[in-house]
Design a protein around this motif. Structure first.
Motif, mmCIF file in Angstrom:
data_model
loop_
_atom_site.group_PDB
_atom_site.id
_atom_site.type_symbol
_atom_site.label_atom_id
_atom_site.label_comp_id
_atom_site.label_asym_id
_atom_site.label_seq_id
_atom_site.Cartn_x
_atom_site.Cartn_y
_atom_site.Cartn_z
ATOM 1 N N ALA A 10 0.840 -1.202 0.000
ATOM 2 C CA ALA A 10 0.000 0.000 0.000
ATOM 3 C C ALA A 10 0.875 1.253 0.000
ATOM 4 O O ALA A 10 1.941 1.288 0.616
ATOM 5 C CB ALA A 10 -0.912 0.000 1.230
ATOM 6 N N VAL A 11 0.404 2.273 -0.691
ATOM 7 C CA VAL A 11 1.151 3.531 -0.799
ATOM 8 C C VAL A 11 0.333 4.666 -0.198
ATOM 9 O O VAL A 11 -0.886 4.547 0.004
ATOM 10 C CB VAL A 11 1.490 3.862 -2.273
ATOM 11 C CG1 VAL A 11 2.330 2.753 -2.880
ATOM 12 C CG2 VAL A 11 0.201 4.080 -3.087
ATOM 13 N N ARG A 12 0.995 5.772 0.063
ATOM 14 C CA ARG A 12 0.298 6.930 0.616
ATOM 15 C C ARG A 12 -0.712 7.455 -0.403
ATOM 16 O O ARG A 12 -0.394 7.599 -1.589
ATOM 17 C CB ARG A 12 1.298 8.018 0.991
ATOM 18 C CG ARG A 12 2.221 7.617 2.121
ATOM 19 C CD ARG A 12 3.216 8.702 2.416
ATOM 20 N NE ARG A 12 2.566 9.886 2.963
ATOM 21 C CZ ARG A 12 3.080 10.639 3.923
ATOM 22 N NH1 ARG A 12 4.252 10.332 4.462
ATOM 23 N NH2 ARG A 12 2.441 11.700 4.360
ATOM 24 N N LEU A 13 -1.881 7.757 0.092
ATOM 25 C CA LEU A 13 -2.926 8.259 -0.802
ATOM 26 C C LEU A 13 -2.491 9.559 -1.474
ATOM 27 O O LEU A 13 -2.798 9.812 -2.648
ATOM 28 C CB LEU A 13 -4.217 8.473 0.004
ATOM 29 C CG LEU A 13 -5.487 8.740 -0.772
ATOM 30 C CD1 LEU A 13 -5.803 7.621 -1.752
ATOM 31 C CD2 LEU A 13 -6.668 8.943 0.174
ATOM 32 N N THR A 14 -1.750 10.385 -0.736
ATOM 33 C CA THR A 14 -1.303 11.662 -1.290
ATOM 34 C C THR A 14 -0.361 11.478 -2.473
ATOM 35 O O THR A 14 -0.228 12.372 -3.314
ATOM 36 C CB THR A 14 -0.612 12.488 -0.183
ATOM 37 O OG1 THR A 14 -1.468 12.524 0.956
ATOM 38 C CG2 THR A 14 -0.338 13.900 -0.629
ATOM 39 N N SER A 15 0.289 10.297 -2.546
ATOM 40 C CA SER A 15 1.197 10.071 -3.681
ATOM 41 C C SER A 15 0.416 9.978 -4.985
ATOM 42 O O SER A 15 1.002 10.092 -6.060
ATOM 43 C CB SER A 15 2.035 8.804 -3.453
ATOM 44 O OG SER A 15 1.216 7.641 -3.535
ATOM 45 N N LEU A 16 -0.875 9.741 -4.886
ATOM 46 C CA LEU A 16 -1.720 9.699 -6.084
ATOM 47 C C LEU A 16 -2.459 11.029 -6.215
ATOM 48 O O LEU A 16 -3.688 11.097 -6.264
ATOM 49 C CB LEU A 16 -2.703 8.530 -5.986
ATOM 50 C CG LEU A 16 -2.080 7.167 -5.681
ATOM 51 C CD1 LEU A 16 -3.147 6.088 -5.617
ATOM 52 C CD2 LEU A 16 -1.028 6.807 -6.731
ATOM 53 N N THR A 82 -12.268 11.618 3.205
ATOM 54 C CA THR A 82 -12.266 10.247 2.684
ATOM 55 C C THR A 82 -12.752 9.310 3.773
ATOM 56 O O THR A 82 -12.237 9.343 4.891
ATOM 57 C CB THR A 82 -10.841 9.833 2.262
ATOM 58 O OG1 THR A 82 -10.376 10.736 1.265
ATOM 59 C CG2 THR A 82 -10.822 8.416 1.723
ATOM 60 N N LYS A 128 -2.131 13.778 7.603
ATOM 61 C CA LYS A 128 -3.417 13.277 8.096
ATOM 62 C C LYS A 128 -3.176 12.389 9.305
ATOM 63 O O LYS A 128 -2.466 11.378 9.217
ATOM 64 C CB LYS A 128 -4.106 12.476 6.983
ATOM 65 C CG LYS A 128 -5.291 11.636 7.446
ATOM 66 C CD LYS A 128 -6.535 12.469 7.663
ATOM 67 C CE LYS A 128 -7.716 11.609 8.064
ATOM 68 N NZ LYS A 128 -7.573 10.967 9.387
ATOM 69 N N GLY B 91 0.082 10.019 9.365
ATOM 70 C CA GLY B 91 0.696 10.756 8.269
ATOM 71 C C GLY B 91 -0.181 10.892 7.050
ATOM 72 O O GLY B 91 -0.186 11.939 6.409
ATOM 73 N N ASP B 92 -0.942 9.846 6.729
ATOM 74 C CA ASP B 92 -1.749 9.875 5.506
ATOM 75 C C ASP B 92 -2.628 8.634 5.497
ATOM 76 O O ASP B 92 -2.382 7.695 6.263
ATOM 77 C CB ASP B 92 -0.826 9.865 4.273
ATOM 78 C CG ASP B 92 -1.518 10.354 3.008
ATOM 79 O OD1 ASP B 92 -2.739 10.601 3.042
ATOM 80 O OD2 ASP B 92 -0.826 10.473 1.979
ATOM 81 N N HIS B 93 -3.623 8.621 4.644
ATOM 82 C CA HIS B 93 -4.256 7.341 4.330
ATOM 83 C C HIS B 93 -3.275 6.535 3.469
ATOM 84 O O HIS B 93 -2.455 7.097 2.734
ATOM 85 C CB HIS B 93 -5.526 7.559 3.514
ATOM 86 C CG HIS B 93 -6.683 8.088 4.307
ATOM 87 N ND1 HIS B 93 -7.272 7.396 5.330
ATOM 88 C CD2 HIS B 93 -7.365 9.247 4.200
ATOM 89 C CE1 HIS B 93 -8.275 8.091 5.825
ATOM 90 N NE2 HIS B 93 -8.354 9.238 5.157
ATOM 91 N N LEU B 94 -3.396 5.214 3.530
ATOM 92 C CA LEU B 94 -2.699 4.350 2.580
ATOM 93 C C LEU B 94 -3.733 3.770 1.630
ATOM 94 O O LEU B 94 -4.891 3.574 1.996
ATOM 95 C CB LEU B 94 -1.978 3.210 3.300
ATOM 96 C CG LEU B 94 -0.879 3.608 4.275
ATOM 97 C CD1 LEU B 94 -0.305 2.355 4.940
ATOM 98 C CD2 LEU B 94 0.218 4.402 3.580
ATOM 99 N N ILE B 95 -3.288 3.474 0.409
ATOM 100 C CA ILE B 95 -4.197 2.858 -0.557
ATOM 101 C C ILE B 95 -3.481 1.721 -1.263
ATOM 102 O O ILE B 95 -2.270 1.803 -1.571
ATOM 103 C CB ILE B 95 -4.735 3.891 -1.584
ATOM 104 C CG1 ILE B 95 -5.759 3.232 -2.500
ATOM 105 C CG2 ILE B 95 -3.594 4.545 -2.363
ATOM 106 C CD1 ILE B 95 -6.557 4.212 -3.349
ATOM 107 N N ILE B 96 -4.219 0.659 -1.479
ATOM 108 C CA ILE B 96 -3.705 -0.461 -2.273
ATOM 109 C C ILE B 96 -4.828 -0.911 -3.203
ATOM 110 O O ILE B 96 -5.970 -1.039 -2.788
ATOM 111 C CB ILE B 96 -3.206 -1.617 -1.373
ATOM 112 C CG1 ILE B 96 -2.592 -2.721 -2.227
ATOM 113 C CG2 ILE B 96 -4.288 -2.152 -0.438
ATOM 114 C CD1 ILE B 96 -1.824 -3.771 -1.400
ATOM 115 N N THR B 105 0.153 -6.126 0.764
ATOM 116 C CA THR B 105 0.428 -5.842 2.166
ATOM 117 C C THR B 105 0.360 -4.335 2.426
ATOM 118 O O THR B 105 0.499 -3.513 1.516
ATOM 119 C CB THR B 105 1.825 -6.342 2.593
ATOM 120 O OG1 THR B 105 2.801 -5.717 1.759
ATOM 121 C CG2 THR B 105 1.924 -7.845 2.470
#
Lengths: 563, 154
Positions: A10-16, A82, A128, B91-96, B105
């Motif tokens: 999973a990546v940081r939402l802000t990266s998108l 969100t 966040k 810090g942020d939401h995560l998205i996968i 993961t």
């Protein structure tokens, strides 16, 4: 069946998104000395009230009475949300943005902080915090702002943490726990940087907590001192609580609005919240210090030097958390002005807490009376179990937490006034941690309300003018050397008034009601006025007649056209 | 990872609330299974959630953590449709993104006690049932507690 497709990490939402992830290093040299002298750099808004004295006054005058009619949006920032979050229907954009050398730092509901290019609205970085959505909140999912300095941005979180972020990228530097969410504590206040410390207070007075003010090392997050606003048995002030009871343990007195600060005396002037339970005084006989007071706190030690209680033994939810504005009289006397929820305007000598003047600043006061020498006489209050009692002002007060402002050019203080009453019916209940502890059923009036901006001479108590509106004023005023007073109103308009006459000179419809504090600044010689909008928070308390008004969470920034 | 069940789940099944498009249009939120994260000796926690075929629910939907800290989460999509997971962390939401029959993961860092939302934010997955909760138990640190005797709780 084939092997699973690798979905990766999973990546940081802000990266998108288009968020850059970095901001210029402009806060490293923001320190105590610069904030002390903040009025000398009017292009910035370095601290919550602009300056330590809480005047909310800007010497910027590019936008003035002659040209304000040409004011127009320069950019708009949309906060958005969100997923599920606490207070899904009560969030509000209540902050006062800070600006340092062209970079804006602002917090929103739900643990969000943004660094924004103050000239374009470009989002530079976003933070966040994951706030629990089941946290106890009396008054909505809100946050009133950040502090900046020492290269960091400081934020109180809904779950009562103090966090520090790297101001260049929003990465977390420290995270300390300042309160107990299981006891009903939370965090909504804008931190205040003083010397090498961060000062914050606690929220949660409606849940029967014991309010406190805390100082933390600004570099490490280590606690320097804590000052409880409800004394333990044997401590000074404990004689104002039942001697043999548990009332002091749940007494309230929270510090959920940022204090003002006098550097000469090294005193913080902290307003304190209501006693708990709010409306049932039978379980807490006595004056209930230090609730509903201004408490002068030694910034170095946390010791209380003096206090003045505005509503002894409060039975109407009359917090006194709102600001204590510091100003000097022409004769040099050092004064403090405070417009209380109880409808009275107080002027005190800030060196010793002596009452200089008290007078009503609202039209309708029925709860009781305060004489010119400060004697308090309660008249109408919830007393008998199950018997409804109507009173003015209602529990949100003649003025709630939203701030007044002082213009040294006119000598006037501009007060946002709410004329709203309420009915409370005492209903005694047992105390249980995290459960609201009001001791009454409360219904704030759905009709017979109005509001106004009052221009008050604090030296005489005279109301010089008022700008009347059919709706209560539920947002902070801002005044400038351009001869203006800015005020956001519940119907969404952001208006500019003539500071000398109260004449309305300009208005812009922002699309959602105002419950925040506007910020002035300039970049490269162009002046801006920023105002978060978004109707929400404790609407059922301060203006339930607008519970159906549109929500929102946009930040508007205005400037004169460049051509 | 362990799961628990109760009589309530039987009632939900009987009423048709724990299945797609039976009584309601989607699956009632909060009806999924409950799971407990496993904790390593160093305090790090691990859990696995999956999306079963045509159920539009996380299994488990409620993940219980004994305390705040780092959670290594494995996500498996056994459904024959594409979903995603948006997750909380400091810090942020995560998205996968979770295409059909995929596995990934996420490393979450969460603070203290309380309930934290997670869900699939594509279409109306959230409303149909793919809304979950990470629940952190325990108490705040002693130094953050109020200086007063222990108080009654509900």
């Amino acid at each position: 069946m084939t092997d699973y497709v690798d979905a990766g990490q999973a990546v940081r939402l802000t990266s998108l998104s288009a968020v850059k992830g970095s901001a210029p290093q402009v806060t490293e040299n923001v320190n105590y000395e610069r904030i002390l002298d903040a009025s000398s750099e009017p292009q910035n808004w370095l601290t919550y009230y602009g300056t330590y004295d809480g005047q909310r006054y800007s010497t910027l005058d590019q936008i003035n009475k002659e040209n304000v009619r040409r004011l127009t949006p320069a950019w708009v920032f949309q906060a958005g949300a969100t997923g599920m979050h606490s207070g899904a229907s009560t969030y509000s954009f209540e902050a006062s943005p800070l600006v340092v050398d062209g970079v804006m730092y602002v917090s929103g509901p739900e643990g969000k902080v943004w660094a924004i290019d103050a000239t374009t609205g470009e989002e530079l970085w976003r933070f966040k915090y994951p706030s629990p959505y089941d946290v106890s909140l009396c008054c909505g999912n809100v946050n009133r702002g950040v502090a900046v300095g020492h290269g960091k941005v400081y934020l109180c979180t809904l779950n009562a943490h103090l966090i520090a972020l790297d101001a260049t990228n929003g990465e977390i530097v420290f995270d300390v726990v300042n309160g107990d969410v299981r006891a009903g504590e939370s965090g909504t206040v804008a931190p205040l940087l003083v010397k090498d410390m961060v000062i914050i207070g606690s929220s949660g007075g409606e849940f029967g907590v014991r309010g406190h003010l805390d100082a933390f090392d600004a570099q490490t997050g280590e606690r320097r001192w804590r000052r409880y606003m409800i004394p333990k048995p044997g401590e000074p002030g404990s004689e104002t609580w039942p001697a043999d009871g548990e009332a002091w343990q749940r007494g309230g007195g929270n510090c959920w609005v940022t204090p003002t600060y006098d550097p000469e005396q090294e005193l913080l002037f902290q307003g304190t919240g209501n006693p708990a339970p709010d409306f049932d005084g039978g379980v807490r006989e006595g004056d209930n210090l230090y609730t509903d007071s201004v408490v002068a706190v030694d910034v170095n030690t946390g010791e209380i030097r003096w206090h003045y209680q505005f509503t002894p033994h409060d039975l109407w939810d009359y917090d006194s958390t709102m600001e204590n504005l510091l100003f000097d009289a022409p004769d040099g006397r050092k004064l403090l002005a405070h417009a209380d929820k109880n409808g009275y305007f107080f002027v005190l000598d800030r060196t010793n807490g002596e009452l200089v003047r008290v007078f009503p600043f609202v039209d309708r006061i029925t709860w009781g009376e305060i004489s010119p020498d400060g004697k308090v006489t309660p008249k109408v209050y919830p007393d008998k179990e199950g018997e409804p009692v109507h009173f003015w002002p209602g529990p949100a007060g003649g003025k709630e937490w939203t701030h007044m402002s002082y213009n040294p050019q006119t000598g006037l203080i501009y007060v946002p006034v709410q004329e709203v009453g309420a009915t409370a019916t005492r209903r005694r209940r047992e105390f249980k941690e995290s459960i609201p502890y009001w001791g009454a059923g409360v219904a704030v009036d759905l009709e017979d309300f109005y509001g106004y901006v009052a221009a008050i001479d604090p030296l005489t108590g005279e109301e010089k003018w008022r700008w009347r509106n059919e709706y209560p004023m539920c947002a902070s005023t801002l005044t400038t050397a351009g001869g203006l007073v800015f005020q956001g109103i519940p119907t969404g308009e952001f208006v500019a008034l003539d500071a000398e006459t109260g004449e309305k000179l300009w208005s812009f419809q922002c699309g959602s009601g105002h419950h925040s504090s506007p910020t002035p600044y300039s970049v490269d010689g162009r002046q801006y006025i920023a105002v978060p909008t978004g109707w929400g928070g404790w609407v059922e308390g301060f203006f339930p007649g607008f519970l159906g008004a549109n929500a929102g969470d946009a930040l508007f920034v205005f400037a004169l056209p460049e051509d | 990872m362990t799961t628990t069940s109760s009589d309530r789940s039987d009632q939900l099944d009987e009423a048709g609330l724990a299945i797609q498009n039976r009584l309601a249009l989607g699956r009632q939120l909060g009806t999924g299974n409950i799971g407990h994260a496993e904790e390593d000796s160093d305090g790090r926690m691990r859990a696995t959630i999956r999306i079963p075929e045509d159920e539009l629910v996380w299994d488990p939907a409620i993940i219980i953590l004994p305390h705040g800290g780092e959670l290594e989460l494995t996500l498996i999509n056994d459904d024959k449709n594409t979903h995603c997971a948006v997750l909380p962390t400091i810090g942020d939401h995560l998205i996968i993104w979770l295409v059909n029959h995929s596995k990934g993961t996420a490393t979450l860092n969460l603070p203290g006690p309380g309930t934290y939302w997670y869900g699939s934010t594509t279409g109306n997955d959230e409303g149909r049932g793919l809304t979950g909760a990470i629940v952190i138990g325990g108490e705040v640190p002693a130094e953050a507690k109020l200086d007063r005797p222990a108080q009654p709780r509900p």
